[in-house]
Design a protein around this motif. Structure first.
Motif, short mmCIF file in Angstrom:
data_model
loop_
_atom_site.label_atom_id
_atom_site.label_comp_id
_atom_site.label_asym_id
_atom_site.label_seq_id
_atom_site.Cartn_x
_atom_site.Cartn_y
_atom_site.Cartn_z
N VAL A 26 0.85 -1.19 0.00
CA VAL A 26 0.00 0.00 0.00
C VAL A 26 0.89 1.24 0.00
O VAL A 26 1.83 1.33 0.79
CB VAL A 26 -0.92 0.00 1.23
N PRO A 27 0.64 2.21 -0.87
CA PRO A 27 1.47 3.42 -0.90
C PRO A 27 1.43 4.16 0.44
O PRO A 27 0.41 4.19 1.12
CB PRO A 27 0.82 4.26 -2.00
N ILE A 34 3.39 5.88 -7.94
CA ILE A 34 2.50 4.76 -7.65
C ILE A 34 2.23 4.01 -8.95
O ILE A 34 1.89 4.64 -9.97
CB ILE A 34 1.17 5.25 -7.04
N PRO A 35 2.38 2.67 -8.96
CA PRO A 35 2.12 1.91 -10.19
C PRO A 35 0.68 2.07 -10.66
O PRO A 35 -0.22 2.42 -9.88
CB PRO A 35 2.39 0.47 -9.77
N VAL A 37 -2.89 1.17 -11.22
CA VAL A 37 -3.64 0.37 -10.25
C VAL A 37 -3.90 -1.05 -10.72
O VAL A 37 -3.84 -2.01 -9.95
CB VAL A 37 -4.95 1.09 -9.87
N GLY A 38 -4.19 -1.23 -12.00
CA GLY A 38 -4.52 -2.55 -12.50
C GLY A 38 -3.33 -3.40 -12.86
O GLY A 38 -3.48 -4.54 -13.30
N GLU A 39 -2.12 -2.86 -12.65
CA GLU A 39 -0.90 -3.58 -12.99
C GLU A 39 -0.14 -4.03 -11.75
O GLU A 39 1.06 -4.30 -11.80
CB GLU A 39 -0.01 -2.71 -13.88
N ALA A 40 -0.85 -4.11 -10.63
CA ALA A 40 -0.23 -4.54 -9.38
C ALA A 40 -1.19 -5.40 -8.59
O ALA A 40 -2.42 -5.26 -8.70
CB ALA A 40 0.19 -3.32 -8.55
N ALA A 41 -0.61 -6.32 -7.81
CA ALA A 41 -1.38 -7.05 -6.80
C ALA A 41 -1.08 -6.35 -5.48
O ALA A 41 0.05 -6.40 -4.98
CB ALA A 41 -0.95 -8.52 -6.75
#
Length: 318
Positions: A26-27, A34-35, A37-41
């Protein structure tokens, strides 16, 4: 579905990915980069000594990223280990409308250096299936306090319970669920000492496959009754349509009409792309027979009975 990512004990979390996405914490409040959103778990985990709360960290995630695009969540520690995760389940369910893209969820992704698997205090995870009808993958680690009620879920493809002792009530509930899309089911049944009290009779609805028409992988693993399970699997209707089968991590031995002998004398298993028997108690002679008859069998990890005074133990209990 490619099942290779599930071959080790912790999925692929140890490699830094989950559901094909890089695991990202979590940032922080001041994080600027911040990556997407849809490219991170996204992994939510709190440390009690930092005086964080799970709710506060979860809220920060929803505020720092576009929550509507979150595809995968990993729930690690939610406190100091003295409380169950009922509040975590409630928070996730209450905010389901803000997480419409969520497809993969791992609850209890805590390694042994933080908590032993038997220390992870779960609760009723049914609200997650009820609140997220589009969820495709649910994984749970820890069997203490774990509950499940029978539900129908149209889209779940992967269901995994990693425990050192899976309650029989949960096993029965899985068998009573209607899961028409489920392709992958993995149950670590564990030790009776840690609550793993399921019997072969509890597994019968799963082995019939009646409510699991899409099932292609079945894992009944880490069990003290692995020989009895092997005997039941040898005549189970669901096996004929499986692509892979895992009876690993438990106390599987040669055992006459049970154990590995049952796998050789029961229904054909040559259609399986993979038969996972790793971490077993088979003799050298039986290993040769199984390898010859079933080339897809993984027979790695032969346990040494001389190291355990002739006793057999499951791979994961505490």
């Amino acid at each position: 579905m490619d099942y290779s990512e599930f071959n080790d004990h912790v999925g692929n979390l140890s490699e830094g990915t989950y559901a094909g996405l890089p695991i990202t914490p979590v940032p922080g409040e001041d994080d600027a980069e911040i990556p997407a959103v849809g490219e991170a778990a996204w992994r939510i985990s709190v440390k009690s000594y930092r005086k964080e709360t799970f709710e506060g960290t979860f809220t920060r995630l929803l505020e720092k990223v576009d929550a509507a695009g979150i595809r995968a969540l990993i729930i690690g520690r939610w406190g100091d280990g003295s409380e169950d995760n009922s509040e975590v389940i409630r928070l996730l369910a209450d905010h389901a409308a803000r997480l419409p893209a969520l497809r993969s969820l791992f609850v209890g992704a805590v390694n042994w250096e933080e908590w032993e698997i038997s220390w992870i205090l779960q609760s009723d995870v049914t609200p997650l299936l009820e609140a997220f009808p589009l969820l495709e993958r649910l994984e749970v680690r820890g069997g203490s306090g774990l509950e499940l009620r029978p539900v129908r879920h149209e889209n779940l493809k992967v269901l995994r319970f990693e425990t050192g002792g899976l309650p029989a009530a949960v096993v029965r509930a899985v068998g009573e669920c209607d899961l028409p899309a489920l392709e992958y089911l993995e149950l670590w049944l564990g030790s009776d000492w840690y609550g793993g009290d399921a019997t072969v009779a509890d597994l019968e609805p799963i082995l019939s496959g009646e409510r699991l028409p899409a099932l292609r992988h079945l894992g009944l693993q880490d069990s003290e009754i692995q020989d009895e399970i092997a005997e039941a699997v040898a005549s189970a209707p669901v096996v004929a349509r499986l692509e892979s089968l895992a009876l690993s991590m438990g106390t599987l031995g040669d055992e006459g009409a049970e154990g590995a002998e049952a796998l050789l004398s029961g229904q054909p298993l040559t259609h399986l792309k993979r038969l996972d028997l790793h971490r077993h108690y088979l003799s050298d002679a039986m290993m040769e027979r199984v390898a010859s008859a079933l080339p897809s069998a993984d027979l790695s990890g032969q346990a040494d009975l001389t190291m355990t005074d002739g006793e057999r133990y499951v791979a994961v209990s505490e």
